[in-house]
Motif scaffolding. Structure first.
Motif, PDB file in Angstrom:
ATOM      1  N   LYS A  70      87.482  20.474  61.985  1.00 44.07           N
ATOM      2  CA  LYS A  70      87.286  21.328  63.158  1.00 44.07           C
ATOM      3  C   LYS A  70      85.944  20.937  63.756  1.00 44.07           C
ATOM      4  CE  LYS A  70      90.289  25.182  62.393  1.00 44.07           C
ATOM      5  NZ  LYS A  70      90.637  26.274  63.297  1.00 44.07           N
ATOM      6  N   THR A  71      85.623  21.449  64.924  1.00 45.03           N
ATOM      7  CA  THR A  71      84.380  21.057  65.580  1.00 45.03           C
ATOM      8  C   THR A  71      83.165  21.825  65.060  1.00 45.03           C
ATOM      9  OG1 THR A  71      84.923  22.515  67.440  1.00 45.03           O
ATOM     10  CG2 THR A  71      85.461  20.175  67.681  1.00 45.03           C
ATOM     11  N   LEU A  72      83.341  22.690  64.099  1.00 44.81           N
ATOM     12  CA  LEU A  72      82.238  23.347  63.409  1.00 44.81           C
ATOM     13  C   LEU A  72      81.953  22.531  62.146  1.00 44.81           C
ATOM     14  CD1 LEU A  72      80.308  25.787  63.090  1.00 44.81           C
ATOM     15  CD2 LEU A  72      82.144  26.918  61.830  1.00 44.81           C
ATOM     16  N   ALA A  73      80.746  22.039  62.014  1.00 48.45           N
ATOM     17  CA  ALA A  73      80.385  21.180  60.877  1.00 48.45           C
ATOM     18  C   ALA A  73      80.694  21.874  59.552  1.00 48.45           C
ATOM     19  CB  ALA A  73      78.909  20.818  60.943  1.00 48.45           C
ATOM     20  N   GLN A  96      82.690  23.606  53.390  1.00 48.25           N
ATOM     21  CA  GLN A  96      81.804  22.908  52.468  1.00 48.25           C
ATOM     22  C   GLN A  96      80.642  23.827  52.114  1.00 48.25           C
ATOM     23  OE1 GLN A  96      82.574  20.030  51.049  1.00 48.25           O
ATOM     24  NE2 GLN A  96      84.435  20.000  52.283  1.00 48.25           N
ATOM     25  N   LYS A  97      80.026  23.615  50.965  1.00 46.23           N
ATOM     26  CA  LYS A  97      78.858  24.401  50.558  1.00 46.23           C
ATOM     27  C   LYS A  97      77.813  24.365  51.679  1.00 46.23           C
ATOM     28  CE  LYS A  97      75.294  24.897  47.077  1.00 46.23           C
ATOM     29  NZ  LYS A  97      74.766  24.431  45.797  1.00 46.23           N
ATOM     30  N   GLY A  98      77.318  25.535  52.054  1.00 46.44           N
ATOM     31  CA  GLY A  98      76.311  25.649  53.096  1.00 46.44           C
ATOM     32  C   GLY A  98      76.869  25.846  54.498  1.00 46.44           C
ATOM     33  N   ALA A  99      78.158  25.643  54.679  1.00 46.29           N
ATOM     34  CA  ALA A  99      78.784  25.839  55.990  1.00 46.29           C
ATOM     35  C   ALA A  99      79.193  27.307  56.137  1.00 46.29           C
ATOM     36  CB  ALA A  99      80.004  24.931  56.144  1.00 46.29           C
ATOM     37  N   GLY A 100      79.529  27.687  57.344  1.00 47.13           N
ATOM     38  CA  GLY A 100      79.992  29.047  57.595  1.00 47.13           C
ATOM     39  C   GLY A 100      80.107  29.305  59.078  1.00 47.13           C
ATOM     40  N   ILE A 101      80.540  30.481  59.410  1.00 47.26           N
ATOM     41  CA  ILE A 101      80.618  30.904  60.808  1.00 47.26           C
ATOM     42  C   ILE A 101      79.227  31.420  61.184  1.00 47.26           C
ATOM     43  CG2 ILE A 101      81.726  32.468  62.436  1.00 47.26           C
ATOM     44  CD1 ILE A 101      83.621  30.304  61.293  1.00 47.26           C
ATOM     45  N   PRO A 102      78.619  30.886  62.261  1.00 48.22           N
ATOM     46  CA  PRO A 102      77.200  31.140  62.521  1.00 48.22           C
ATOM     47  C   PRO A 102      76.826  32.473  63.152  1.00 48.22           C
ATOM     48  CG  PRO A 102      78.078  29.644  64.158  1.00 48.22           C
ATOM     49  CD  PRO A 102      79.168  29.882  63.160  1.00 48.22           C
ATOM     50  N   SER A 103      77.790  33.246  63.661  1.00 47.77           N
ATOM     51  CA  SER A 103      77.383  34.482  64.340  1.00 47.77           C
ATOM     52  C   SER A 103      78.433  35.579  64.173  1.00 47.77           C
ATOM     53  CB  SER A 103      77.130  34.210  65.828  1.00 47.77           C
ATOM     54  OG  SER A 103      78.279  33.691  66.439  1.00 47.77           O
ATOM     55  N   ARG A 104      78.018  36.791  64.523  1.00 44.42           N
ATOM     56  CA  ARG A 104      78.950  37.931  64.465  1.00 44.42           C
ATOM     57  C   ARG A 104      80.029  37.735  65.515  1.00 44.42           C
ATOM     58  NH1 ARG A 104      78.108  41.902  61.380  1.00 44.42           N
ATOM     59  NH2 ARG A 104      78.937  43.619  62.615  1.00 44.42           N
ATOM     60  N   THR A 146      78.868  34.117  58.251  1.00 43.66           N
ATOM     61  CA  THR A 146      79.321  33.863  56.890  1.00 43.66           C
ATOM     62  C   THR A 146      78.643  32.625  56.326  1.00 43.66           C
ATOM     63  OG1 THR A 146      81.190  32.485  57.584  1.00 43.66           O
ATOM     64  CG2 THR A 146      81.588  34.866  57.409  1.00 43.66           C
ATOM     65  N   LEU A 147      78.711  32.500  55.004  1.00 42.97           N
ATOM     66  CA  LEU A 147      78.124  31.351  54.324  1.00 42.97           C
ATOM     67  C   LEU A 147      78.951  31.012  53.093  1.00 42.97           C
ATOM     68  CD1 LEU A 147      75.731  29.348  53.907  1.00 42.97           C
ATOM     69  CD2 LEU A 147      74.703  31.135  52.470  1.00 42.97           C
ATOM     70  N   ALA A 148      79.331  29.751  52.975  1.00 42.82           N
ATOM     71  CA  ALA A 148      79.995  29.276  51.763  1.00 42.82           C
ATOM     72  C   ALA A 148      78.900  28.915  50.758  1.00 42.82           C
ATOM     73  CB  ALA A 148      80.872  28.075  52.066  1.00 42.82           C
ATOM     74  N   GLU A 149      78.778  29.717  49.713  1.00 43.85           N
ATOM     75  CA  GLU A 149      77.764  29.464  48.696  1.00 43.85           C
ATOM     76  C   GLU A 149      78.123  28.251  47.837  1.00 43.85           C
ATOM     77  OE1 GLU A 149      76.486  32.999  46.593  1.00 43.85           O
ATOM     78  OE2 GLU A 149      77.228  34.207  48.267  1.00 43.85           O
ATOM     79  N   GLU A 150      79.404  27.917  47.841  1.00 47.83           N
ATOM     80  CA  GLU A 150      79.924  26.700  47.220  1.00 47.83           C
ATOM     81  C   GLU A 150      81.174  26.330  47.998  1.00 47.83           C
ATOM     82  OE1 GLU A 150      82.406  28.414  43.453  1.00 47.83           O
ATOM     83  OE2 GLU A 150      80.226  28.707  43.353  1.00 47.83           O
ATOM     84  N   GLU A 151      81.702  25.128  47.765  1.00 50.59           N
ATOM     85  CA  GLU A 151      82.926  24.777  48.500  1.00 50.59           C
ATOM     86  C   GLU A 151      83.931  25.906  48.324  1.00 50.59           C
ATOM     87  OE1 GLU A 151      85.542  20.867  48.883  1.00 50.59           O
ATOM     88  OE2 GLU A 151      85.996  21.970  47.028  1.00 50.59           O
ATOM     89  N   SER A 152      84.509  26.362  49.437  1.00 51.42           N
ATOM     90  CA  SER A 152      85.424  27.502  49.417  1.00 51.42           C
ATOM     91  C   SER A 152      86.705  27.149  50.159  1.00 51.42           C
ATOM     92  CB  SER A 152      84.767  28.724  50.081  1.00 51.42           C
ATOM     93  OG  SER A 152      83.599  29.101  49.375  1.00 51.42           O
ATOM     94  N   ILE A 153      87.827  27.463  49.523  1.00 50.81           N
ATOM     95  CA  ILE A 153      89.142  27.233  50.130  1.00 50.81           C
ATOM     96  C   ILE A 153      89.836  28.579  50.235  1.00 50.81           C
ATOM     97  CG2 ILE A 153      91.380  26.093  49.917  1.00 50.81           C
ATOM     98  CD1 ILE A 153      89.921  23.834  48.398  1.00 50.81           C
ATOM     99  N   LEU A 154      90.271  28.902  51.464  1.00 50.94           N
ATOM    100  CA  LEU A 154      90.869  30.200  51.756  1.00 50.94           C
ATOM    101  C   LEU A 154      92.224  30.011  52.418  1.00 50.94           C
ATOM    102  CD1 LEU A 154      87.638  31.494  53.471  1.00 50.94           C
ATOM    103  CD2 LEU A 154      88.335  32.073  51.154  1.00 50.94           C
ATOM    104  N   LEU A 155      93.189  30.831  52.027  1.00 54.88           N
ATOM    105  CA  LEU A 155      94.439  30.930  52.767  1.00 54.88           C
ATOM    106  C   LEU A 155      94.182  31.971  53.838  1.00 54.88           C
ATOM    107  CD1 LEU A 155      97.456  30.194  53.049  1.00 54.88           C
ATOM    108  CD2 LEU A 155      97.942  32.191  51.620  1.00 54.88           C
ATOM    109  N   GLU A 156      94.286  31.568  55.108  1.00 59.49           N
ATOM    110  CA  GLU A 156      93.945  32.445  56.231  1.00 59.49           C
ATOM    111  C   GLU A 156      95.194  32.729  57.056  1.00 59.49           C
ATOM    112  OE1 GLU A 156      90.208  32.648  59.142  1.00 59.49           O
ATOM    113  OE2 GLU A 156      91.362  30.802  59.362  1.00 59.49           O
ATOM    114  N   VAL A 157      95.441  34.010  57.305  1.00 57.76           N
ATOM    115  CA  VAL A 157      96.614  34.452  58.059  1.00 57.76           C
ATOM    116  C   VAL A 157      96.148  35.340  59.206  1.00 57.76           C
ATOM    117  CG1 VAL A 157      98.772  35.775  57.950  1.00 57.76           C
ATOM    118  CG2 VAL A 157      98.040  34.414  55.967  1.00 57.76           C
ATOM    119  N   TYR A 158      96.660  35.077  60.393  1.00 59.10           N
ATOM    120  CA  TYR A 158      96.442  35.945  61.554  1.00 59.10           C
ATOM    121  C   TYR A 158      97.805  36.457  62.004  1.00 59.10           C
ATOM    122  CZ  TYR A 158      91.693  34.127  62.180  1.00 59.10           C
ATOM    123  OH  TYR A 158      90.375  33.801  62.016  1.00 59.10           O
ATOM    124  N   ASP A 159      97.892  37.754  62.354  1.00 58.88           N
ATOM    125  CA  ASP A 159      99.172  38.289  62.833  1.00 58.88           C
ATOM    126  C   ASP A 159      99.284  38.229  64.356  1.00 58.88           C
ATOM    127  OD1 ASP A 159      97.517  40.425  63.563  1.00 58.88           O
ATOM    128  OD2 ASP A 159      98.550  41.897  62.291  1.00 58.88           O
TER     129      ASP A 159
END
Length: 177
Positions: A70-73, A96-104, A146-159
Motif C-alpha cells: 500500500k502507499t503507507l510505508a 511491519q514493526k514500527g509501522a502504523g496508521i499515523p493519525s486519528r 496505531t503502532l505495530a510493536e512487532e510485525e503484525s498480521i490482521l484479518l480485517e473485515v469491513y461491512d
C-alpha cells in the motif's frame, strides 16, 4: 479497466449430481479480490446494464498469495474478497514493526479485525491486539494512531466502505478501498 477473466467450471465431484453442479452458482454479483478473481464462471448483465458474475465456492491458500504494497510505508495486504457495490471487504493486512496508521480517523462502516500474529497498539488508549484478539471499531468511532510493536498480521473485515473520504496517509485512492 480490464474485463475480468472467466474460468472453466471445475470438475464435478462424483457425489454431486450433474444437474445440481451445473446450476450451483451464486446469484449475479460484482465481487473483487483474490477469491472472486479465481472463480468467475459466468458473466451476466445486471438490471442496470452493469456486468455481473456468478461464482462457485473456492478455497484460497493465503500463504500462496503475494503481499501487495500500500502507499503507507510498512503496510502490505492480500485482498481476499470485496463487494464492489457496497464496499464491504475482507483482507489480510500486515504491518511491519514500527509501522502504523499515523493519525486519528474514523470509518464509514464497521471495522472488524482478528489478530493472527504480532502486537498492534492503538496508541491513545493503549488497547493492544495480540494473537487471538478480536477488535471491533464501530462505524464513525474515532481511533488511532496505531503502532505495530512487532510485525503484525490482521484479518480485517469491513461491512461497507472503509472511509468517508480518502485519508491523507494514502496517495492512491485504491488503498482507501
Amino acid at each position: 479497466m480490464t474485463e475480468p477473466t472467466l474460468i472453466s467450471a471445475p470438475p464435478r465431484p462424483d457425489a454431486v449430481p450433474a444437474e445440481e453442479w451445473a446450476e450451483n452458482l451464486s446469484e449475479p454479483a460484482d465481487y473483487g479480490g483474490e477469491g472472486p478473481d479465481r472463480s468467475r464462471e459466468h458473466k451476466v448483465d445486471g438490471p442496470n446494464g452493469e456486468t455481473l458474475f456468478r461464482f462457485r465456492e473456492i478455497l484460497l491458500r493465503t500463504q500462496d498469495l503475494a503481499w501487495l504494497d500500500k502507499t503507507l510505508a510498512g503496510l502490505t495486504h492480500k485482498a481476499l474478497w470485496r463487494n464492489e457495490e457496497t464496499g464491504a471487504s475482507i483482507s489480510l493486512v500486515r504491518f511491519q514493526k514500527g509501522a502504523g496508521i499515523p493519525s486519528r480517523h474514523s470509518h464509514a462502516s464497521n471495522q472488524f479485525m482478528f489478530c493472527l500474529k504480532g502486537r498492534y497498539t492503538y496508541v491513545p488508549t493503549g488497547l493492544t491486539l495480540t494473537e487471538g484478539s478480536f477488535y471491533w471499531n464501530p462505524k464513525g468511532s474515532l481511533h488511532g494512531p496505531t503502532l505495530a510493536e512487532e510485525e503484525s498480521i490482521l484479518l480485517e473485515v469491513y461491512d461497507g466502505p472503509h472511509y468517508p473520504t480518502q485519508p491523507d496517509w494514502y496517495s492512491s485512492p485504491d488503498d482507501a478501498r
